[in-house]
Design a protein around this motif. Structure first.
Motif, PDB file in Angstrom:
ATOM      1  N   ARG A   4       0.669  -1.199  -0.101  1.00  0.00           N
ATOM      2  CA  ARG A   4       0.162  -0.013  -0.055  1.00  0.00           C
ATOM      3  C   ARG A   4       0.904   1.046   0.207  1.00  0.00           C
ATOM      4  NH1 ARG A   4      -4.430   0.129   4.280  1.00  0.00           N
ATOM      5  NH2 ARG A   4      -2.646  -0.313   5.837  1.00  0.00           N
ATOM      6  N   ARG A  33      -6.494  10.940   8.832  1.00  0.00           N
ATOM      7  CA  ARG A  33      -6.227   9.557   8.749  1.00  0.00           C
ATOM      8  C   ARG A  33      -7.283   8.679   8.178  1.00  0.00           C
ATOM      9  NH1 ARG A  33      -6.605   9.639  13.613  1.00  0.00           N
ATOM     10  NH2 ARG A  33      -4.397  10.302  14.455  1.00  0.00           N
ATOM     11  N   MET A  37      -6.931   6.213   4.997  1.00  0.00           N
ATOM     12  CA  MET A  37      -7.210   4.766   5.099  1.00  0.00           C
ATOM     13  C   MET A  37      -8.630   4.440   4.187  1.00  0.00           C
ATOM     14  SD  MET A  37      -6.394   4.526   9.174  1.00  0.00           S
ATOM     15  CE  MET A  37      -6.977   2.713   9.368  1.00  0.00           C
ATOM     16  N   TYR A  41      -4.630   4.160   1.678  1.00  0.00           N
ATOM     17  CA  TYR A  41      -3.292   4.304   1.826  1.00  0.00           C
ATOM     18  C   TYR A  41      -2.875   3.803   3.372  1.00  0.00           C
ATOM     19  CZ  TYR A  41      -2.717   7.846  -2.034  1.00  0.00           C
ATOM     20  OH  TYR A  41      -2.760   8.282  -3.015  1.00  0.00           O
ATOM     21  N   ARG A  42      -1.692   3.384   3.449  1.00  0.00           N
ATOM     22  CA  ARG A  42      -0.892   3.419   4.847  1.00  0.00           C
ATOM     23  C   ARG A  42      -0.628   4.683   5.451  1.00  0.00           C
ATOM     24  NH1 ARG A  42       3.054   0.207   3.407  1.00  0.00           N
ATOM     25  NH2 ARG A  42       4.807   1.705   4.065  1.00  0.00           N
ATOM     26  N   TYR A  43      -1.356   5.128   6.427  1.00  0.00           N
ATOM     27  CA  TYR A  43      -1.111   6.521   7.109  1.00  0.00           C
ATOM     28  C   TYR A  43      -0.025   6.275   8.161  1.00  0.00           C
ATOM     29  CZ  TYR A  43      -2.709  11.055   9.106  1.00  0.00           C
ATOM     30  OH  TYR A  43      -2.909  12.260   9.629  1.00  0.00           O
ATOM     31  N   GLU A  44       1.025   6.967   7.826  1.00  0.00           N
ATOM     32  CA  GLU A  44       2.157   6.809   8.578  1.00  0.00           C
ATOM     33  C   GLU A  44       2.711   7.909   9.624  1.00  0.00           C
ATOM     34  OE1 GLU A  44       5.558   5.228   6.542  1.00  0.00           O
ATOM     35  OE2 GLU A  44       4.550   3.392   6.407  1.00  0.00           O
TER      36      GLU A  44
END
Length: 111
Positions: A4, A33, A37, A41-44
């Motif tokens: 992702r 966030r 999501m 997406y991967r929320y980092e």
């Protein structure tokens, strides 16, 4: 391995709150966030500038500069903000210039 794409959030609140709360910043980040999501997406990471204006020319926004540096280094595929005004309150040309630079880097701006 996780394929992702990575998103980061940026929030800004120009006026400090008398009670020292950051309610609107928290709300901005929660919405960012959730949006990242929802789009897969991967929320980092989150970047926050509190009590800093984006309207006054010459204002220093340390976390804004940090997010731009990280995006320029390819550390994320997207930046999520509640409103484009979180990135800049300058004239429309400044916003489009920034958006154009990020697009050229392959970074998606999600607002």
């Amino acid at each position: 391995m996780n394929d992702r794409k990575v998103a980061v959030g940026y929030a800004r609140q120009s006026l400090g709150r008398p009670d020292k709360s950051a309610g609107s910043v928290r709300a901005q980040l929660a919405a960012s966030r959730a949006e990242a999501m929802a789009r897969g997406y991967r929320y980092e990471r989150e970047y926050v500038d509190e009590a800093v204006s984006a309207y006054r020319p010459g204002s220093v926004r340390p976390e804004f500069e940090r997010v731009l540096a990280d995006l320029r280094l390819g550390h994320a595929d997207a930046v999520v903000v509640n409103y484009l005004s979180r990135l800049s309150r300058q004239d429309e040309g400044a916003v489009w210039s920034l958006a154009g630079e990020l697009h050229g880097l392959g970074v998606t701006v999600i607002s």
